[in-house]
Write an enzyme that holds these catalytic residues in place. Sequence first.
Site, PDB file in Angstrom:
ATOM      1  N   GLY A 256     -42.417  -7.726 -14.532  1.00 12.09           N
ATOM      2  CA  GLY A 256     -43.784  -8.158 -14.774  1.00 12.09           C
ATOM      3  C   GLY A 256     -44.773  -7.195 -14.151  1.00 12.09           C
ATOM      4  O   GLY A 256     -45.363  -7.503 -13.107  1.00 12.09           O
TER       5      GLY A 256
ATOM      6  N   SER B 221     -46.822  -4.445 -16.465  1.00 12.55           N
ATOM      7  CA  SER B 221     -47.902  -4.133 -17.401  1.00 12.55           C
ATOM      8  C   SER B 221     -48.696  -5.381 -17.785  1.00 12.55           C
ATOM      9  O   SER B 221     -48.159  -6.496 -17.858  1.00 12.55           O
ATOM     10  CB  SER B 221     -47.337  -3.492 -18.665  1.00 12.55           C
TER      11      SER B 221
ATOM     12  N   GLU C 155     -34.769   4.220 -12.179  1.00 16.57           N
ATOM     13  CA  GLU C 155     -34.252   4.487 -13.521  1.00 16.57           C
ATOM     14  C   GLU C 155     -34.093   5.967 -13.809  1.00 16.57           C
ATOM     15  O   GLU C 155     -33.696   6.366 -14.896  1.00 16.57           O
ATOM     16  CB  GLU C 155     -35.178   3.865 -14.560  1.00 16.57           C
TER      17      GLU C 155
ATOM     18  N   SER D  20     -46.220   7.282 -19.101  1.00 16.41           N
ATOM     19  CA  SER D  20     -46.595   7.960 -20.340  1.00 16.41           C
ATOM     20  C   SER D  20     -46.504   9.478 -20.199  1.00 16.41           C
ATOM     21  O   SER D  20     -46.488  10.026 -19.089  1.00 16.41           O
ATOM     22  CB  SER D  20     -48.019   7.567 -20.736  1.00 16.41           C
ATOM     23  N   ASN D  21     -46.454  10.150 -21.350  1.00 16.25           N
ATOM     24  CA  ASN D  21     -46.417  11.616 -21.336  1.00 16.25           C
ATOM     25  C   ASN D  21     -47.603  12.201 -20.586  1.00 16.25           C
ATOM     26  O   ASN D  21     -47.478  13.220 -19.889  1.00 16.25           O
ATOM     27  CB  ASN D  21     -46.419  12.150 -22.775  1.00 16.25           C
ATOM     28  N   GLU D  22     -48.768  11.556 -20.717  1.00 10.30           N
ATOM     29  CA  GLU D  22     -49.958  12.051 -20.037  1.00 10.30           C
ATOM     30  C   GLU D  22     -49.787  11.983 -18.522  1.00 10.30           C
ATOM     31  O   GLU D  22     -50.170  12.916 -17.796  1.00 10.30           O
ATOM     32  CB  GLU D  22     -51.184  11.240 -20.480  1.00 10.30           C
TER      33      GLU D  22
END
Length: 399
Positions: free
Chosen positions: A127, A129, A244, A372-374
């Site tokens: 829990g 996002s 991870e 994220s990629n950013e």
Amino acid sequence: MTAIDNTEELRQSVRAWLTENVPGDWRQAMTGVDQELFVAAQKEWFGKLVEAGFATPHWPEGWPGGGRSLAEQKVIYEEIARADAPRLILYFVSLYHAACTVIECGNQEQRDKYLPGILRGEIWCQGFSEPNAGSDLASLKTKAIRQGDKYIINGQKIWSTMAQYADRCLLLARSDSSGPPQAGLTYLLVDMKSPGISVRPIDQITGDDEFAEIFFDDVEVPACDLVGEEGQGWAVAQATLASERGLTLVELSLRMQHSLSFLTKAMQQQGVSDDATFKRDLGAVITQVDAACALADSYLQKRIDGTEAVGDASLVKLYYAKALREYTRLGRRISGYSGLFDTAPMRGATQETGNWALDFMNSYNWSIAGGSNEIQRNIIAERMLMMPREPKTWRWGDK
């Protein structure tokens, strides 16, 4: 299963076990089935891996299969990928995020309470996002107010994988709003059967309902389920997300490499095996996939050697997302018109299923999941290349 010092001996042992135990035709069996059948299959496969000691090689010594070196863990994950075994999607949060957080940041009472439950098959969800706080966790709004020996939780979480089946939740909530955004976050272990919790699965464009929303309405959480110190949840969350890395990236890259045959099979089916353009593009994708495996392998070796640097994991994650996108894009192109249509999802697989429309859509998940990629590019730029930090984003109302 006792530890085997010789990794080659371990490899042969794992390979033999997988040959005997990987469910036959599981891909076909898990295509188009409802979630209930998938959950039952995942529980059965999880039980076999736990019994063999292959589900928890990353756990400390004393737990089934635990205490293995990173080199030994790598062998196990390489063989699982090579055997095309089902992924433990239902138990990923349990085995990594939950277990590693409790082991690293929890107290002995919490380890004694929760780790055996995971081995018995308890399912955890995450829990973190929220609708307006996805990759920017520091802006989350869910409240955790201390009242005596418990916290009262109110708020909403979203994109929580398999939350509709979860027994427990790793919850990041705000207990104080007076300081910087990263301050005042508190990390709690929540019983999903608590009164006031409701879960709503999210129907995705792919036809799957892997994710869910969680709503908390005056939910009571005992203070003994606080991980770390109140207001220090940001640091605990970083430990959760770090769990991870490494082996997961090695496994995912290898699974993609072992699935390159799906592309050649698609070329044969479409009668384009000799097409010069597709052969050129296939060569480019093979090179990218091989590079992703080499990067992941190099990163894990750094971890084994103790030379890992900040940003190394970001490089691997960023490149894996790029290679996966190109892999699935090529599959969609090779398949022609048939590659534009989504058929039933295959549960328990990664993004290499041969259902090219679905695989291509799902490849976008890895542009966001796990950071994220950013964000990965910012980490690489600011913490590896020592470039200036990204300017603070101006928001309406700022002076």
